[in-house]
Design a protein around this motif. Structure first.
Motif, PDB file in Angstrom:
ATOM      1  N   ALA A  32       0.782  -1.142   0.024  1.00 14.59           N
ATOM      2  CA  ALA A  32       0.092  -0.205  -0.043  1.00 14.59           C
ATOM      3  C   ALA A  32       0.772   1.435   0.186  1.00 14.59           C
ATOM      4  CB  ALA A  32      -0.899   0.115   1.230  1.00 14.59           C
ATOM      5  N   PHE A  33       2.156   0.955  -0.110  1.00 14.07           N
ATOM      6  CA  PHE A  33       3.090   2.409  -0.091  1.00 14.07           C
ATOM      7  C   PHE A  33       3.716   2.619  -1.256  1.00 14.07           C
ATOM      8  CE2 PHE A  33       2.339   0.700   4.225  1.00 14.07           C
ATOM      9  CZ  PHE A  33       1.893   2.288   5.100  1.00 14.07           C
ATOM     10  N   LEU A  55       1.449   6.647   1.853  1.00 15.30           N
ATOM     11  CA  LEU A  55       0.462   5.752   1.898  1.00 15.30           C
ATOM     12  C   LEU A  55      -0.406   5.960   0.605  1.00 15.30           C
ATOM     13  CD1 LEU A  55      -1.039   3.269   3.225  1.00 15.30           C
ATOM     14  CD2 LEU A  55      -1.968   5.025   4.677  1.00 15.30           C
ATOM     15  N   LEU A  89      -0.265  10.866   2.642  1.00 15.09           N
ATOM     16  CA  LEU A  89      -1.363  10.177   2.244  1.00 15.09           C
ATOM     17  C   LEU A  89      -1.908  10.626   0.802  1.00 15.09           C
ATOM     18  CD1 LEU A  89      -3.687   7.798   3.041  1.00 15.09           C
ATOM     19  CD2 LEU A  89      -4.938   9.834   3.864  1.00 15.09           C
ATOM     20  N   PRO A 108      -7.958   2.842  -1.594  1.00 13.97           N
ATOM     21  CA  PRO A 108      -6.814   2.057  -1.163  1.00 13.97           C
ATOM     22  C   PRO A 108      -6.758   0.921  -1.917  1.00 13.97           C
ATOM     23  CG  PRO A 108      -8.390   1.932   0.535  1.00 13.97           C
ATOM     24  CD  PRO A 108      -8.935   2.932  -0.715  1.00 13.97           C
ATOM     25  N   VAL A 157      -5.337  -3.904   1.281  1.00 15.54           N
ATOM     26  CA  VAL A 157      -5.431  -2.911   2.454  1.00 15.54           C
ATOM     27  C   VAL A 157      -5.532  -3.630   3.834  1.00 15.54           C
ATOM     28  CG1 VAL A 157      -7.607  -1.848   2.611  1.00 15.54           C
ATOM     29  CG2 VAL A 157      -5.361  -0.418   3.301  1.00 15.54           C
ATOM     30  N   GLU A 158      -4.729  -3.264   4.812  1.00 21.54           N
ATOM     31  CA  GLU A 158      -5.020  -4.046   6.332  1.00 21.54           C
ATOM     32  C   GLU A 158      -5.406  -2.718   7.260  1.00 21.54           C
ATOM     33  OE1 GLU A 158      -5.197  -6.928   6.925  1.00 21.54           O
ATOM     34  OE2 GLU A 158      -4.345  -7.823   5.254  1.00 21.54           O
ATOM     35  N   GLU A 204      -4.169  -1.489  10.127  1.00 16.74           N
ATOM     36  CA  GLU A 204      -3.365  -0.849  10.499  1.00 16.74           C
ATOM     37  C   GLU A 204      -3.118   0.323   9.332  1.00 16.74           C
ATOM     38  OE1 GLU A 204      -1.099  -4.268   9.956  1.00 16.74           O
ATOM     39  OE2 GLU A 204      -3.135  -4.412  10.824  1.00 16.74           O
ATOM     40  N   GLU A 205      -3.162   0.049   8.267  1.00 17.22           N
ATOM     41  CA  GLU A 205      -3.065   1.155   7.211  1.00 17.22           C
ATOM     42  C   GLU A 205      -4.177   1.941   7.155  1.00 17.22           C
ATOM     43  OE1 GLU A 205      -0.108  -2.043   4.869  1.00 17.22           O
ATOM     44  OE2 GLU A 205      -2.441  -1.673   4.440  1.00 17.22           O
ATOM     45  N   LEU A 209      -3.850   4.372   9.962  1.00 17.47           N
ATOM     46  CA  LEU A 209      -2.708   5.477   9.673  1.00 17.47           C
ATOM     47  C   LEU A 209      -3.490   6.375   8.648  1.00 17.47           C
ATOM     48  CD1 LEU A 209      -0.039   6.536   9.505  1.00 17.47           C
ATOM     49  CD2 LEU A 209       0.555   4.876   7.585  1.00 17.47           C
ATOM     50  N   ALA A 210      -4.240   6.136   7.731  1.00 20.70           N
ATOM     51  CA  ALA A 210      -5.075   6.995   6.679  1.00 20.70           C
ATOM     52  C   ALA A 210      -5.945   7.799   7.382  1.00 20.70           C
ATOM     53  CB  ALA A 210      -5.711   6.100   5.726  1.00 20.70           C
TER      54      ALA A 210
END
Ligand SMILES: *Cc1c(COP(=O)(O)O)cnc(C)c1O
Length: 390
Positions: free
Chosen positions: A21-22, A32, A350, A364, A368-369, A371-372, A375-376
């Motif tokens: 995702a990065f 991200l 982002l 996304p 995507v998980e 944690e992401e 973060l977003a």
């Protein structure tokens, strides 16, 4: 000065590599990626299964003409048909080409059935179908048509998701109805399921073809393989692209048997469409998307994202007017100019995409998980707070 046509308002950012995702810029700075190349990199960046498929095919054969059999193309076509309403597939290289093929199929179907005068499609205000001459006419947006001469004839546009407006637009020349189940560029505007069901009935009553443009909403983006499945109806023709190659250019026009039959040898073609490299990647992508649990994961992550966004919208109601969309095809309708939020998010690492109707799109990767998503949403919260105080 750039040697490129100045058709895009590009930011100064450019990326050296991507992973999941990065994305990483030249200086190693991490972003991200909730834009996914505008709903393209469905499995994120550098997915091992796609890499393997591409590398393996690259050792064998890159390109042969569609005058010969292409096993990977037959296979991807068969699998797409098995997984959808469709019986036939035409492969192209982009969304616009997939829609263009859909328009041609709709016209040709009526021609083959003795009604060549039925060539017009009913379309919707705010739609986006691509940038070729026919697809800008189908989209009907003045800013896309300006300066390009008389628009291609054959599109009658109606406002809103209004079944009476569609009824009123039907004439003896109408071939069908073309729409995105969720308008992407138009601002993540969902056609109500009820409206889609009414459209299906109306098309059946009048012998019209229902044509869905699922270039953005398809390939798992909403938590179903194609977004129209939520409404429990099927189209006669559908365009797919963007996520279908996970970043490798792949487009497809899917049809029922009766429509497909009209596209006899010589009626359509594409040099690159269904090329072995593209098809190998498409098959590998489908392997992952069709694995048990994958679409459930998308739906689950979509729900999490939407819940968090609803909380942020509550707290920052002077910045966010509405949270929209389905699955991982989500949008924030803004009160200040949407591009201000996109910039504030980019400055905080982002990546998002502006859309019509003053919306910021969050797209996304489907892998995507949580944690992401955390973060977003923390980043969105901080960007909203900064916009509020500025
Ligand atoms: C992006 C898009 C297109 C055009 O796709 P291209 O690959 O840019 O030609 C067509 N229809 C919809 C719904 C899209 O989102």
């Amino acid at each position: 000065m750039s040697a490129l046509l100045p058709t895009y308002a590009r930011s100064d950012l450019s990326f050296a590599r991507g992973e999941g995702a990065f994305l990483f810029d030249e200086s190693g700075e991490r972003y991200l990626d909730f834009s996914s190349g505008i709903a393209v990199t469905a499995l994120g960046h550098a997915h091992p299964r796609l890499l393997e498929a591409l590398n393996e095919q690259a050792q064998k054969v890159w390109h042969v003409s569609n005058l010969y059999g292409i096993a990977e193309q037959e296979r991807l076509g068969r699998r797409l048909c098995e997984a959808t309403f469709a019986d036939r597939v035409f492969f192209a290289n982009s969304g616009a080409e997939a829609v263009e093929a859909a328009i041609k199929c709709a016209r040709r179907y009526h021609f083959a059935n003795g009604a060549p005068e039925r060539y017009r499609l009913i379309t919707f205000e705010g739609a986006f179908h691509g940038r070729t001459l026919a697809t800008i006419a189908a989209g009907g947006q003045a800013k896309h048509l300006e300066g390009f001469g008389p628009p291609v004839d054959g599109f009658d546009q109606v406002a809103g998701f209004d079944i009476d407006a569609v009824k009123g637009a039907i004439t003896e020349e109408t071939a069908g109805v073309l729409l995105e189940p969720i308008m992407g560029e138009g601002g993540m505007r969902e056609a109500p399921y009820r409206f889609l069901q009414e459209l299906r009935t109306l098309c059946d009553e009048h012998g019209l073809l229902l044509v869905f443009d699922e270039v953005q909403s398809g390939v798992g983006r909403t938590g179903r393989l194609y977004a129209h499945e939520w409404a429990e109806i099927t189209p006669d023709i559908m365009s797919s692209a963007k996520g279908l190659g996970g970043g490798f250019p792949v487009g497809a026009c899917l049809t029922t048997e009766v429509v497909g039959q009209a596209m006899v040898p010589g009626t359509h073609g594409s040099t690159f469409g269904g090329n072995p490299l593209a098809m190998a990647v498409g098959n590998a992508l489908l392997d992952v998307v069709l694995e048990p649990g994958f679409l459930e994961h998308v739906a689950q992550m979509g729900l999490k994202l939407k819940q968090r966004l609803a909380g942020i919208a509550d707290e920052h109601n002077e910045i966010i007017a509405e949270v929209r969309g389905q699955g991982l095809m989500t949008g924030l309708q803004c009160k200040p100019q949407n591009t201000h939020l996109v910039s504030a998010l980019r400055e905080r690492g982002l990546l998002t995409v502006p859309a019509g109707d003053n919306v910021v799109r969050l797209l996304p990767p489907l892998i995507v998980e949580e944690e992401e998503i955390d973060l977003a949403t923390r980043t969105i919260d901080a960007a909203c707070a900064s916009l509020r105080s500025s």
